[in-house]
Design a protein around this motif. Structure first.
Motif, PDB file in Angstrom:
ATOM      1  N   ASP A   4       1.370 -24.964  25.809  1.00 50.57           N
ATOM      2  CA  ASP A   4       0.512 -26.141  25.958  1.00 50.57           C
ATOM      3  C   ASP A   4       1.282 -27.439  25.776  1.00 50.57           C
ATOM      4  OD1 ASP A   4      -1.718 -24.583  26.462  1.00 50.57           O
ATOM      5  OD2 ASP A   4      -2.408 -24.590  24.388  1.00 50.57           O
ATOM      6  N   GLU A   5       2.294 -27.415  24.913  1.00 48.88           N
ATOM      7  CA  GLU A   5       3.069 -28.613  24.621  1.00 48.88           C
ATOM      8  C   GLU A   5       4.206 -28.835  25.612  1.00 48.88           C
ATOM      9  OE1 GLU A   5       4.344 -27.882  20.665  1.00 48.88           O
ATOM     10  OE2 GLU A   5       2.314 -27.999  19.805  1.00 48.88           O
ATOM     11  N   GLY A   6       4.432 -27.861  26.519  1.00 45.75           N
ATOM     12  CA  GLY A   6       5.543 -27.979  27.446  1.00 45.75           C
ATOM     13  C   GLY A   6       6.886 -27.852  26.767  1.00 45.75           C
ATOM     14  N   ALA A   7       6.929 -27.107  25.679  1.00 46.84           N
ATOM     15  CA  ALA A   7       8.165 -26.944  24.917  1.00 46.84           C
ATOM     16  C   ALA A   7       9.161 -26.078  25.699  1.00 46.84           C
ATOM     17  CB  ALA A   7       7.861 -26.311  23.561  1.00 46.84           C
ATOM     18  N   PRO A   8      10.451 -26.215  25.405  1.00 46.92           N
ATOM     19  CA  PRO A   8      11.437 -25.371  26.088  1.00 46.92           C
ATOM     20  C   PRO A   8      11.344 -23.922  25.621  1.00 46.92           C
ATOM     21  CG  PRO A   8      12.485 -26.697  24.381  1.00 46.92           C
ATOM     22  CD  PRO A   8      11.072 -27.184  24.484  1.00 46.92           C
ATOM     23  N   GLY A   9      11.868 -23.031  26.452  1.00 46.01           N
ATOM     24  CA  GLY A   9      11.933 -21.629  26.062  1.00 46.01           C
ATOM     25  C   GLY A   9      10.633 -20.870  26.136  1.00 46.01           C
ATOM     26  N   VAL A  10       9.682 -21.336  26.960  1.00 47.29           N
ATOM     27  CA  VAL A  10       8.382 -20.674  27.042  1.00 47.29           C
ATOM     28  C   VAL A  10       8.487 -19.213  27.492  1.00 47.29           C
ATOM     29  CG1 VAL A  10       6.215 -20.623  28.361  1.00 47.29           C
ATOM     30  CG2 VAL A  10       6.942 -22.714  27.230  1.00 47.29           C
ATOM     31  N   GLY A  15      10.765 -16.965  26.961  1.00 49.52           N
ATOM     32  CA  GLY A  15      11.200 -16.150  25.834  1.00 49.52           C
ATOM     33  C   GLY A  15      10.132 -16.039  24.760  1.00 49.52           C
ATOM     34  N   ARG A  16       9.451 -17.141  24.472  1.00 48.48           N
ATOM     35  CA  ARG A  16       8.376 -17.112  23.477  1.00 48.48           C
ATOM     36  C   ARG A  16       7.229 -16.221  23.933  1.00 48.48           C
ATOM     37  NH1 ARG A  16       7.948 -21.481  19.702  1.00 48.48           N
ATOM     38  NH2 ARG A  16       9.712 -22.904  19.761  1.00 48.48           N
ATOM     39  N   ALA A  17       6.872 -16.333  25.215  1.00 50.35           N
ATOM     40  CA  ALA A  17       5.793 -15.511  25.759  1.00 50.35           C
ATOM     41  C   ALA A  17       6.153 -14.034  25.678  1.00 50.35           C
ATOM     42  CB  ALA A  17       5.503 -15.917  27.197  1.00 50.35           C
ATOM     43  N   ALA A  18       7.403 -13.716  26.013  1.00 53.76           N
ATOM     44  CA  ALA A  18       7.844 -12.325  25.955  1.00 53.76           C
ATOM     45  C   ALA A  18       7.819 -11.796  24.522  1.00 53.76           C
ATOM     46  CB  ALA A  18       9.244 -12.204  26.544  1.00 53.76           C
ATOM     47  N   MET A  19       8.274 -12.607  23.563  1.00 46.21           N
ATOM     48  CA  MET A  19       8.237 -12.193  22.161  1.00 46.21           C
ATOM     49  C   MET A  19       6.809 -11.928  21.695  1.00 46.21           C
ATOM     50  SD  MET A  19      11.003 -14.603  20.186  1.00 46.21           S
ATOM     51  CE  MET A  19      12.764 -14.446  20.441  1.00 46.21           C
ATOM     52  N   ALA A  20       5.914 -12.819  22.075  1.00 45.35           N
ATOM     53  CA  ALA A  20       4.519 -12.679  21.641  1.00 45.35           C
ATOM     54  C   ALA A  20       3.893 -11.412  22.199  1.00 45.35           C
ATOM     55  CB  ALA A  20       3.718 -13.906  22.064  1.00 45.35           C
ATOM     56  N   LYS A  21       4.077 -11.190  23.489  1.00 41.50           N
ATOM     57  CA  LYS A  21       3.501  -9.985  24.094  1.00 41.50           C
ATOM     58  C   LYS A  21       4.118  -8.726  23.500  1.00 41.50           C
ATOM     59  CE  LYS A  21       2.614  -7.519  28.402  1.00 41.50           C
ATOM     60  NZ  LYS A  21       3.112  -6.206  27.973  1.00 41.50           N
ATOM     61  N   LEU A  22       5.420  -8.712  23.363  1.00 39.49           N
ATOM     62  CA  LEU A  22       6.110  -7.541  22.838  1.00 39.49           C
ATOM     63  C   LEU A  22       5.649  -7.216  21.417  1.00 39.49           C
ATOM     64  CD1 LEU A  22       8.328  -5.365  22.944  1.00 39.49           C
ATOM     65  CD2 LEU A  22       9.950  -7.127  22.208  1.00 39.49           C
ATOM     66  N   LEU A  23       5.729  -8.186  20.532  1.00 40.34           N
ATOM     67  CA  LEU A  23       5.374  -7.920  19.135  1.00 40.34           C
ATOM     68  C   LEU A  23       3.904  -7.522  19.005  1.00 40.34           C
ATOM     69  CD1 LEU A  23       6.151  -7.911  16.135  1.00 40.34           C
ATOM     70  CD2 LEU A  23       5.435 -10.296  16.036  1.00 40.34           C
ATOM     71  N   ALA A  54      16.384 -11.458  25.628  1.00 40.15           N
ATOM     72  CA  ALA A  54      17.847 -11.537  25.577  1.00 40.15           C
ATOM     73  C   ALA A  54      18.382 -12.560  26.571  1.00 40.15           C
ATOM     74  CB  ALA A  54      18.449 -10.161  25.850  1.00 40.15           C
ATOM     75  N   LYS A  55      17.822 -12.565  27.771  1.00 40.15           N
ATOM     76  CA  LYS A  55      18.270 -13.521  28.788  1.00 40.15           C
ATOM     77  C   LYS A  55      18.066 -14.951  28.318  1.00 40.15           C
ATOM     78  CE  LYS A  55      17.516 -14.761  33.645  1.00 40.15           C
ATOM     79  NZ  LYS A  55      16.747 -14.423  34.877  1.00 40.15           N
ATOM     80  N   GLU A  56      16.908 -15.234  27.714  1.00 49.65           N
ATOM     81  CA  GLU A  56      16.637 -16.580  27.218  1.00 49.65           C
ATOM     82  C   GLU A  56      17.569 -16.947  26.065  1.00 49.65           C
ATOM     83  OE1 GLU A  56      14.388 -18.985  28.329  1.00 49.65           O
ATOM     84  OE2 GLU A  56      14.406 -17.645  30.067  1.00 49.65           O
ATOM     85  N   LEU A  57      17.871 -15.987  25.211  1.00 45.02           N
ATOM     86  CA  LEU A  57      18.783 -16.258  24.096  1.00 45.02           C
ATOM     87  C   LEU A  57      20.178 -16.621  24.598  1.00 45.02           C
ATOM     88  CD1 LEU A  57      17.762 -13.401  21.623  1.00 45.02           C
ATOM     89  CD2 LEU A  57      17.374 -15.840  21.320  1.00 45.02           C
ATOM     90  N   TYR A  58      20.690 -15.850  25.550  1.00 45.68           N
ATOM     91  CA  TYR A  58      22.021 -16.132  26.070  1.00 45.68           C
ATOM     92  C   TYR A  58      22.049 -17.412  26.886  1.00 45.68           C
ATOM     93  CZ  TYR A  58      23.824 -11.677  24.430  1.00 45.68           C
ATOM     94  OH  TYR A  58      24.229 -10.649  23.628  1.00 45.68           O
ATOM     95  N   ARG A  59      20.945 -17.712  27.564  1.00 46.52           N
ATOM     96  CA  ARG A  59      20.868 -18.966  28.294  1.00 46.52           C
ATOM     97  C   ARG A  59      20.954 -20.139  27.327  1.00 46.52           C
ATOM     98  NH1 ARG A  59      15.972 -19.086  32.168  1.00 46.52           N
ATOM     99  NH2 ARG A  59      17.382 -17.721  33.350  1.00 46.52           N
ATOM    100  N   GLY A  60      20.276 -20.022  26.190  1.00 46.22           N
ATOM    101  CA  GLY A  60      20.354 -21.068  25.169  1.00 46.22           C
ATOM    102  C   GLY A  60      21.766 -21.217  24.617  1.00 46.22           C
TER     103      GLY A  60
END
Length: 379
Positions: free
Chosen positions: A297-303, A305-313, A365-371
Motif C-alpha cells: 500500500d505504501e509503495g515500498a521497495p521489495g514488494v 520479496g515481502r509478498a513471497a515471504m508472507a505467503k510462504l510463512l 532469494a532473487k530479491e535478496l541477491y538483487r538487493g
C-alpha cells in the motif's frame, strides 16, 4: 505502524465480517454443491458490498477481509478471493469499456470471473506458457491450447486468459485477453479436487479474440499477471492465517473442556506447549502478512520479496497449526463435517496455488541477491 497494530475501526470491521460470515454467508455455503460455483453465495457477497470493496481497498484491507471471512466461512472467503483474482486485472489494466462491461456484474455478484494462467506444462513457471495466440487478420488472434487448474472453471462468465503472442520471447511474449465463456471454440471440464472448490480445465480450439479483448498492451501480459499476484499473494497468507486462527480457537475450546488423565487436556504440559507453539506461529504469520500488505500500500521497495515471504510463512504455518489441531482433537477431527476435517482439506492447496512454496523461496532469494547487487553498485 498500521502493519503491526490495527486501529479500533479496523478491529471492529473484522469482528463485523466474522459475524456476517457466520450468520449470512455460512448458511448459503452449506447449501452449495461441492465443485460448483455457489452463485447465491457470490450474490450475497455482492449485496453486502464486499465484492465492490475489492476494488476500492488497499492490500491490507484485502488481507483483513480474507482473514476474517476465513475464520468463519472458508467458502465465502474463497468466492470473494476468486472474484478478485479474476477481475482485478480488469480494474488495474482494463479500458473504460472493459470495466463497464465486466466489473459492474463482478461487484454485484451476478458475474463470475476467473484467472486463467496455469497450464498442464506451465504451473509454477508461468513464463513457459504454451497457449498460442496466432494472428488472425490485422487486429485479431486465434487462441489454441489448454489451461488447467483454473478456479471457477468451467462455470465462470469470463476469463482473464494469458496466451503467447510472440513465440520464443519468454515472459515478454505473453498477452492478457478477456475471453467471455460463450466465445466459440472455448470448452471446459470440471476437475474433482481434494478441496471442494470449482476448478476445471479449459480447451481453446481457435477461439477468436480481437484488439478489444486485449487487457493492457500486447506482449505485456506477464506484467498484468505479476502485478495481480503481488497483490494477492499476501492475501493468500491472510486466508491461511484465518484458517490457522479457526483451528487454534477450536483447539483452545477443546483442550480446556476435555477430561483426560484426571484433569483437563490443557493441564498436560505437552499439550500446553503445543498450543503455545500454534499461537506463536499464527501470530508471527499474521504480522508478516500485515507488514507485506502495508508495504504494498505504501509503495515500498521489495514488494515481491515481502509478498513471497508472507505467503510462504503463512501457508506453511497454517498447515502446521491445522495438523496439530487435528492431532489434539483425535479421531473426532477426522469425521466428515467436522470443522477441522474441513480445514484439513482446505489448507493444503494454498501452499501450491499462486506460486508454490518452492517458488516463493526462489523469489525471496532473487530479491535478496538483487538487493545485494544494488548495494555493491551504490557509490
Amino acid at each position: 505502524m498500521t502493519a503491526f497494530s490495527l486501529d479500533p475501526a479496523q478491529t471492529a470491521w473484522c469482528a463485523e465480517l466474522r459475524m456476517l460470515a457466520g450468520e449470512r454467508l455460512a448458511p448459503l455455503a452449506e447449501k452449495g454443491e461441492p465443485g460448483h460455483v455457489n452463485r447465491p453465495l457470490v450474490a450475497e457477497l455482492g449485496r453486502l458490498g464486499l465484492l465492490a470493496r475489492l476494488f476500492t481497498s488497499g492490500a491490507l484491507d484485502l488481507c483483513l477481509m480474507r482473514e476474517s471471512l476465513a475464520q468463519a466461512c472458508t467458502e465465502a472467503e474463497t468466492a470473494l478471493a476468486l472474484q478478485g483474482l479474476g477481475a482485478y486485472p480488469v480494474h488495474a489494466y482494463g479500458t473504460g469499456a472493459q470495466r463497464d462491461r465486466w466489473l459492474t456484474g463482478v461487484r454485484d455478484g451476478t458475474t463470475v470471473a476467473a484467472f486463467a494462467l496455469s497450464e498442464p506444462g506451465a504451473g509454477s513457471d508461468a513464463a513457459a506458457l504454451a497457449l498460442g495466440a496466432d494472428e488472425d487478420g490485422p487486429d485479431g488472434w486465434r487462441l489454441t491450447g489448454e489451461k488447467c487448474w483454473i478456479s471457477n472453471a468451467p462455470e465462470a462468465d469470463f476469463y482473464t486468459v494469458f496466451a503467447r503472442t510472440t513465440p520464443g520471447a519468454g515472459a515478454r511474449g505473453v498477452t492478457a485477453f478477456l475471453v467471455p465463456a460463450d466465445r466459440p471454440g472455448l470448452t471446459g471440464t470440471p476437475l474433482d479436487m481434494l478441496s471442494p472448490h470449482p476448478i476445471g480445465a479449459l480447451a481453446f480450439d481457435a477461439v477468436p479474440v480481437t484488439a478489444d479483448d486485449v487487457l493492457g498492451e500486447p506482449d505485456r501480459g506477464f506484467r498484468v499477471a505479476m502485478h495481480t499476484l503481488n497483490l494477492f499473494r499476501p492475501s493468500v497468507g491472510a486466508f491461511a492465517v484465518g484458517m490457522a486462527q479457526a483451528a487454534l480457537d477450536a483447539t483452545l475450546a477443546h483442550t480446556a473442556g476435555r477430561d483426560a488423565f484426571g484433569g483437563k487436556l490443557k493441564d498436560l504440559q505437552t499439550v500446553a506447549h503445543q498450543v503455545a507453539e500454534m499461537a506463536l506461529r499464527t501470530e508471527a504469520a499474521r504480522l508478516m502478512v500485515y507488514a507485506a500488505a502495508a508495504a504494498y500500500d505504501e509503495g515500498a521497495p521489495g514488494v515481491p520479496g515481502r509478498a513471497a515471504m508472507a505467503k510462504l510463512l503463512a501457508t506453511e504455518t497454517a498447515q502446521y497449526v491445522v495438523d496439530a489441531a487435528v492431532q489434539l482433537h483425535g479421531a473426532r477431527a477426522l469425521r466428515r463435517g467436522h470443522l477441522l476435517e474441513h480445514l484439513y482439506r482446505e489448507v493444503r492447496a494454498p501452499r501450491i496455488y499462486e506460486g508454490a512454496s518452492e517458488v516463493q523461496r526462489a523469489v525471496i532469494a532473487k530479491e535478496l541477491y538483487r538487493g545485494t547487487e544494488r548495494a555493491t553498485e551504490a557509490p
